[in-house]
Scaffold this motif. Structure first.
Motif, short mmCIF file in Angstrom:
data_model
loop_
_atom_site.label_atom_id
_atom_site.label_comp_id
_atom_site.label_asym_id
_atom_site.label_seq_id
_atom_site.Cartn_x
_atom_site.Cartn_y
_atom_site.Cartn_z
N LEU A 1 0.83 -1.20 0.00
CA LEU A 1 0.00 0.00 0.00
C LEU A 1 0.87 1.26 0.00
O LEU A 1 0.58 2.22 -0.71
N ALA A 2 1.94 1.26 0.78
CA ALA A 2 2.85 2.41 0.82
C ALA A 2 3.54 2.59 -0.53
O ALA A 2 3.66 3.71 -1.03
N ILE A 3 3.98 1.50 -1.14
CA ILE A 3 4.62 1.58 -2.45
C ILE A 3 3.63 2.09 -3.49
O ILE A 3 3.95 2.96 -4.31
N PHE A 4 2.43 1.56 -3.46
CA PHE A 4 1.40 2.00 -4.40
C PHE A 4 1.10 3.49 -4.23
O PHE A 4 0.96 4.22 -5.21
N THR A 5 1.01 3.95 -2.99
CA THR A 5 0.72 5.37 -2.73
C THR A 5 1.83 6.26 -3.26
O THR A 5 1.57 7.29 -3.87
N MET A 6 3.10 5.85 -3.06
CA MET A 6 4.21 6.65 -3.56
C MET A 6 4.17 6.73 -5.09
O MET A 6 4.33 7.79 -5.68
N ILE A 7 3.94 5.59 -5.74
CA ILE A 7 3.86 5.59 -7.21
C ILE A 7 2.70 6.44 -7.67
O ILE A 7 2.82 7.22 -8.61
N TRP A 8 1.58 6.32 -7.01
CA TRP A 8 0.39 7.09 -7.38
C TRP A 8 0.65 8.59 -7.26
O TRP A 8 0.32 9.36 -8.14
N CYS A 9 1.28 9.00 -6.15
CA CYS A 9 1.49 10.42 -5.90
C CYS A 9 2.57 11.02 -6.80
O CYS A 9 2.38 12.07 -7.39
N VAL A 10 3.70 10.36 -6.90
CA VAL A 10 4.84 10.96 -7.57
C VAL A 10 4.82 10.70 -9.07
O VAL A 10 5.00 11.60 -9.88
N PHE A 11 4.59 9.47 -9.46
CA PHE A 11 4.72 9.14 -10.87
C PHE A 11 3.45 9.39 -11.67
O PHE A 11 3.51 9.73 -12.84
N LEU A 12 2.29 9.24 -11.07
CA LEU A 12 1.05 9.47 -11.80
C LEU A 12 0.47 10.86 -11.54
O LEU A 12 -0.59 11.20 -12.03
N ARG A 13 1.16 11.65 -10.71
CA ARG A 13 0.79 13.03 -10.43
C ARG A 13 -0.62 13.17 -9.86
O ARG A 13 -1.33 14.11 -10.15
N ARG A 14 -1.02 12.22 -9.06
CA ARG A 14 -2.30 12.33 -8.38
C ARG A 14 -2.03 12.15 -6.89
O ARG A 14 -1.17 11.41 -6.49
N THR A 15 -2.79 12.84 -6.12
CA THR A 15 -2.55 12.77 -4.69
C THR A 15 -3.80 13.14 -3.92
O THR A 15 -4.74 13.69 -4.49
N ILE A 16 -3.75 12.86 -2.65
CA ILE A 16 -4.87 13.23 -1.81
C ILE A 16 -4.73 14.69 -1.39
O ILE A 16 -5.69 15.38 -1.22
N HIS A 17 -3.50 15.16 -1.27
CA HIS A 17 -3.25 16.53 -0.81
C HIS A 17 -3.08 17.46 -2.01
O HIS A 17 -2.32 17.18 -2.93
N PHE B 1 -1.42 20.12 -2.40
CA PHE B 1 -0.08 20.69 -2.56
C PHE B 1 0.70 19.98 -3.67
O PHE B 1 1.44 20.59 -4.40
N PHE B 2 0.50 18.67 -3.79
CA PHE B 2 1.25 17.89 -4.78
C PHE B 2 0.57 17.82 -6.13
O PHE B 2 1.03 17.14 -7.01
N ARG B 3 -0.53 18.53 -6.29
CA ARG B 3 -1.22 18.49 -7.58
C ARG B 3 -0.53 19.33 -8.63
O ARG B 3 -0.88 19.28 -9.79
N ARG B 4 0.43 20.10 -8.22
CA ARG B 4 1.16 20.92 -9.18
C ARG B 4 2.06 20.01 -10.01
O ARG B 4 2.93 19.34 -9.49
N GLU B 5 1.84 20.03 -11.29
CA GLU B 5 2.58 19.13 -12.18
C GLU B 5 4.08 19.41 -12.14
O GLU B 5 4.90 18.50 -12.13
N ARG B 6 4.45 20.67 -12.09
CA ARG B 6 5.86 21.04 -12.09
C ARG B 6 6.57 20.49 -10.84
O ARG B 6 7.67 19.95 -10.93
N LEU B 7 5.92 20.59 -9.71
CA LEU B 7 6.51 20.11 -8.47
C LEU B 7 6.68 18.60 -8.48
O LEU B 7 7.73 18.08 -8.13
N THR B 8 5.63 17.88 -8.90
CA THR B 8 5.73 16.42 -8.90
C THR B 8 6.76 15.94 -9.91
O THR B 8 7.48 14.99 -9.65
N ARG B 9 6.84 16.61 -11.07
CA ARG B 9 7.85 16.22 -12.06
C ARG B 9 9.25 16.49 -11.53
O ARG B 9 10.17 15.69 -11.73
#
Length: 186
Positions: A17-33, A35-43
């Motif tokens: 679940l932790a690995i999936f969440t990290m991949i979801w947030c950073v690599f797919l640019r989707r998040t619950i928060h 703050f991380f929805r900014r494409e430039r920041l996640t990239r």
């Protein structure tokens, strides 16, 4: 079931679940928060993590340096100034960490710093720094050599990763089976 088995069963789903969440947030640019929805920041975060990653980072760095060396070699042979070649390399590079280094190198070149010293200050690999330190007549050949060197390292590492992927996946599945067996019998 024993207390140890209950702990294993509770912790076992947390890791994927932790690995999936990290991949979801950073690599797919989707998040619950938001703050991380900014494409430039996640990239930027993704590229910085990948640039420094032990196995994948080497592949990305070697690909970047191979493309950069080849572009510079062809451009110098055609008579294009180094700052213009740096601009082209920045546009072609997909990794933000590489772009940041190339921008710093371009700014130092525009400020009048010699290419070899600018490359050293921007964290370029030693092979490229030595190529920039060579004479103008031999610089394209040195850069072509650097391009071939980094491409060969990239291809060899890819072959090793491909060859190790099946045994590694067998070990991971075996470990999962072992954890389930331990959870049932402990």
């Amino acid at each position: 079931p024993s207390e140890g088995a209950i702990r294993v069963l509770l912790v076992l789903p947390v890791v994927p679940l932790a690995i999936f969440t990290m991949i979801w947030c950073v690599f797919l640019r989707r998040t619950i928060h938001p703050f991380f929805r900014r494409e430039r920041l996640t990239r930027m975060l993704r590229d910085a993590m990948l640039w420094r990653a032990p196995v994948v980072g080497a592949l990305i760095r070697w690909r970047c340096w191979a493309e950069f060396s080849e572009l510079l070699s062809n451009g110098i042979t055609a008579g294009t100034p180094l700052p213009d070649l740096a601009d082209a390399a920045i546009q072609l590079s997909e990794n933000r960490s590489a772009q940041r280094r190339l921008r710093a190198w371009r700014e130092k070149l525009n400020a009048g710093v010699p290419p070899a010293r600018a490359a050293h200050e921007c964290g370029f690999p030693q092979l490229l720094r030595q190529a920039f330190g060579s004479s103008c007549a031999t610089m394209p050949a040195s850069l072509r050599l650097g391009s071939r060197y980094y491409r060969s390292r990239l291809l060899r590492r890819r072959q090793v990763i491909r060859a190790l992927s099946i045994p590694a996946s067998v070990l991971v599945v075996g470990l999962a089976v072992l954890l389930v067996a331990l959870a049932l019998y402990i």
